[in-house]
Design a protein around this motif. Structure first.
Motif, PDB file in Angstrom:
ATOM      1  N   ARG A 113      18.179  48.280 -32.575  1.00  0.00           N
ATOM      2  CA  ARG A 113      17.753  49.394 -33.438  1.00  0.00           C
ATOM      3  C   ARG A 113      16.337  49.850 -33.109  1.00  0.00           C
ATOM      4  O   ARG A 113      15.890  50.895 -33.598  1.00  0.00           O
ATOM      5  CB  ARG A 113      17.836  48.977 -34.912  1.00  0.00           C
ATOM      6  CG  ARG A 113      19.249  48.621 -35.347  1.00  0.00           C
ATOM      7  CD  ARG A 113      19.338  48.353 -36.837  1.00  0.00           C
ATOM      8  NE  ARG A 113      20.551  47.651 -37.182  1.00  0.00           N
ATOM      9  CZ  ARG A 113      21.763  48.199 -37.224  1.00  0.00           C
ATOM     10  NH1 ARG A 113      21.912  49.483 -36.958  1.00  0.00           N
ATOM     11  NH2 ARG A 113      22.827  47.476 -37.526  1.00  0.00           N
ATOM     12  N   ASP A 114      15.647  49.078 -32.299  1.00  0.00           N
ATOM     13  CA  ASP A 114      14.302  49.452 -31.846  1.00  0.00           C
ATOM     14  C   ASP A 114      14.442  50.560 -30.793  1.00  0.00           C
ATOM     15  O   ASP A 114      15.123  50.370 -29.782  1.00  0.00           O
ATOM     16  CB  ASP A 114      13.623  48.212 -31.247  1.00  0.00           C
ATOM     17  CG  ASP A 114      12.283  48.512 -30.601  1.00  0.00           C
ATOM     18  OD1 ASP A 114      11.894  49.703 -30.516  1.00  0.00           O
ATOM     19  OD2 ASP A 114      11.615  47.557 -30.161  1.00  0.00           O
ATOM     20  N   PRO A 115      13.836  51.735 -31.025  1.00  0.00           N
ATOM     21  CA  PRO A 115      13.998  52.852 -30.076  1.00  0.00           C
ATOM     22  C   PRO A 115      13.584  52.499 -28.649  1.00  0.00           C
ATOM     23  O   PRO A 115      14.079  53.098 -27.692  1.00  0.00           O
ATOM     24  CB  PRO A 115      13.087  53.946 -30.643  1.00  0.00           C
ATOM     25  CG  PRO A 115      12.839  53.569 -32.070  1.00  0.00           C
ATOM     26  CD  PRO A 115      12.956  52.083 -32.155  1.00  0.00           C
ATOM     27  N   ASN A 116      12.695  51.536 -28.474  1.00  0.00           N
ATOM     28  CA  ASN A 116      12.190  51.195 -27.137  1.00  0.00           C
ATOM     29  C   ASN A 116      12.799  49.910 -26.584  1.00  0.00           C
ATOM     30  O   ASN A 116      12.266  49.343 -25.631  1.00  0.00           O
ATOM     31  CB  ASN A 116      10.660  51.045 -27.180  1.00  0.00           C
ATOM     32  CG  ASN A 116       9.974  52.333 -27.591  1.00  0.00           C
ATOM     33  OD1 ASN A 116      10.334  53.399 -27.099  1.00  0.00           O
ATOM     34  ND2 ASN A 116       9.011  52.244 -28.484  1.00  0.00           N
ATOM     35  N   TYR A 117      13.917  49.468 -27.157  1.00  0.00           N
ATOM     36  CA  TYR A 117      14.399  48.146 -26.750  1.00  0.00           C
ATOM     37  C   TYR A 117      14.843  48.104 -25.282  1.00  0.00           C
ATOM     38  O   TYR A 117      14.672  47.084 -24.609  1.00  0.00           O
ATOM     39  CB  TYR A 117      15.520  47.666 -27.680  1.00  0.00           C
ATOM     40  CG  TYR A 117      16.913  48.119 -27.328  1.00  0.00           C
ATOM     41  CD1 TYR A 117      17.773  47.295 -26.608  1.00  0.00           C
ATOM     42  CD2 TYR A 117      17.393  49.380 -27.713  1.00  0.00           C
ATOM     43  CE1 TYR A 117      19.055  47.697 -26.284  1.00  0.00           C
ATOM     44  CE2 TYR A 117      18.669  49.784 -27.401  1.00  0.00           C
ATOM     45  CZ  TYR A 117      19.501  48.946 -26.686  1.00  0.00           C
ATOM     46  OH  TYR A 117      20.766  49.353 -26.363  1.00  0.00           O
ATOM     47  N   THR A 118      15.361  49.219 -24.746  1.00  0.00           N
ATOM     48  CA  THR A 118      15.775  49.191 -23.334  1.00  0.00           C
ATOM     49  C   THR A 118      14.563  49.064 -22.413  1.00  0.00           C
ATOM     50  O   THR A 118      14.649  48.419 -21.364  1.00  0.00           O
ATOM     51  CB  THR A 118      16.593  50.443 -22.954  1.00  0.00           C
ATOM     52  OG1 THR A 118      15.853  51.614 -23.296  1.00  0.00           O
ATOM     53  CG2 THR A 118      17.929  50.460 -23.667  1.00  0.00           C
ATOM     54  N   GLU A 119      13.441  49.659 -22.823  1.00  0.00           N
ATOM     55  CA  GLU A 119      12.212  49.511 -22.024  1.00  0.00           C
ATOM     56  C   GLU A 119      11.750  48.058 -22.026  1.00  0.00           C
ATOM     57  O   GLU A 119      11.260  47.541 -21.013  1.00  0.00           O
ATOM     58  CB  GLU A 119      11.108  50.415 -22.581  1.00  0.00           C
ATOM     59  CG  GLU A 119      11.412  51.906 -22.481  1.00  0.00           C
ATOM     60  CD  GLU A 119      11.753  52.325 -21.054  1.00  0.00           C
ATOM     61  OE1 GLU A 119      11.055  51.886 -20.108  1.00  0.00           O
ATOM     62  OE2 GLU A 119      12.743  53.083 -20.884  1.00  0.00           O
ATOM     63  N   ARG A 120      11.920  47.398 -23.160  1.00  0.00           N
ATOM     64  CA  ARG A 120      11.530  45.984 -23.247  1.00  0.00           C
ATOM     65  C   ARG A 120      12.423  45.129 -22.341  1.00  0.00           C
ATOM     66  O   ARG A 120      11.960  44.175 -21.703  1.00  0.00           O
ATOM     67  CB  ARG A 120      11.641  45.487 -24.700  1.00  0.00           C
ATOM     68  CG  ARG A 120      10.694  46.181 -25.670  1.00  0.00           C
ATOM     69  CD  ARG A 120      10.862  45.600 -27.075  1.00  0.00           C
ATOM     70  NE  ARG A 120      10.287  46.467 -28.084  1.00  0.00           N
ATOM     71  CZ  ARG A 120       8.995  46.529 -28.386  1.00  0.00           C
ATOM     72  NH1 ARG A 120       8.133  45.773 -27.733  1.00  0.00           N
ATOM     73  NH2 ARG A 120       8.560  47.350 -29.326  1.00  0.00           N
TER      74      ARG A 120
END
Length: 331
Positions: free
Chosen positions: A203-210
């Motif tokens: 659900r974190d908008p930046n999770y793919t970047e992480r």
């Protein structure tokens, strides 16, 4: 004094037409099935609920059973009787199944003897009902179709559900670097306790970047995908060269750019346990039973429902957010 007549009827869920959860009808006068040659009759203590059973019930799945039918494949219970030619089991044995002939949402179920496995005392019936489809599917996705090798990285999308947790446990035990996603803090903690080296909140908008930062420079070797209609396009950006997405779950269509597979020679591979050969099923069973014996295979049971609440179970498995283990019906 008159003797009581032997009880030959049982409670069972029946589906007379395809449709929503309301078509699941609990009946109290269903005949107890009789095992034929190479079959066993199981007194059911618990039955797993799988998303695929909701697709079959709705009539939208590729396989449509003849109506009326009783859903359910992942049964755990005690052998009540055996048919001719059955030597591996006897009355009173604790067992779990991969599939049933007569349907598992019932007090008794018939299964082919070669789809039934001993349930060790270290696991209870609720856990036994959480083994079959999740662990066999996870093993098939990782090794039979995904060709996973020790040292590779695997991202399990939706890792807090039944198949996801199974994939985390198996992958960790087999020497892979395990990343998992979940939708809640509780779910993330659950997957970390069950084999994941790192957890991400999808659900974190930046999770793919992480995830990208965590897998630099190469990317992820294998993705076990439970919701490909949402994630597949982004998955292709996360893969390593020759990486592969294993499509385990999908609830609709998605648009992707096939060029994304060309730049890394990556693969999108569908997974269906129903298509496994006898040899492949035997390989899955051996791995699962070895895992139970070794102690790393520990099914996590999530929401539990009595048979009367089966419609609610079917509603919740699709609509509720943040799975936490395998959903089971208790009898």
């Amino acid at each position: 004094v008159a003797m009581a007549a032997p009880r030959n009827v049982m409670r069972a869920v029946r589906v007379f037409e395809f449709g929503g959860p309301e078509v699941l009808k609990l009946q109290c006068d269903v005949l107890v099935p009789v095992p034929k040659e190479n079959q066993v009759l199981i007194k059911v203590h618990a039955c797993g609920v799988n998303p695929v059973e909701t697709y079959i019930r709705s009539g939208t799945y590729a396989r449509k059973p003849a109506l009326p039918y009783t859903p359910g494949s992942d049964v755990a219970g005690v052998i009540e009787s055996v048919g001719e030619q059955v030597t591996a089991f006897k009355k009173g044995d604790r067992v779990f199944t991969l599939e049933t002939v007569s349907g598992g949402y019932a007090e008794y179920a018939v299964a082919a003897a070669n789809r039934v496995f001993p349930l060790p005392d270290k696991l209870d019936f609720r856990q036994g009902a959480a083994i079959g489809v999740p662990y066999f599917t996870a093993y098939r996705a990782l090794f039979q179709k995904g060709c996973a090798k020790a040292g590779e990285s695997v991202l399990v999308h939706g890792a807090s559900g039944g198949v996801g947790l199974a994939a985390c446990q198996i992958a960790r035990a087999c020497g892979l670097k395990v990343l998992g996603t979940a939708g809640t803090e509780e779910g993330m903690n659950l997957i970390l306790r069950n084999g994941a080296h790192q957890a991400f909140n999808h659900r974190d908008p930046n999770y793919t970047e992480r995830i990208k930062a965590c897998t630099e420079p190469g990317g992820v070797d294998i993705i076990i995908e439970m919701l490909s209609n949402v994630n597949l396009d982004a998955d292709l950006q996360l893969l390593s060269c020759a990486g592969r997405v294993m499509v385990v779950g999908c609830r609709g269509r998605i648009e992707i750019n096939p060029r994304d597979t060309m730049s890394k020679e990556s693969s999108i591979i569908g997974v269906s346990l129903f298509l496994a050969t006898e040899e492949e099923r035997h390989e899955c069973a051996t791995a699962v039973l070895d895992g139970i014996e070794a102690g790393w295979l520990k099914p996590v049971v999530g929401l539990e429902y009595p048979l009367e609440k089966v419609a609610k179970a079917h509603e919740d498995i699709i609509c509720s957010s943040g799975a936490r283990g395998k959903m089971v019906l208790l009898l």
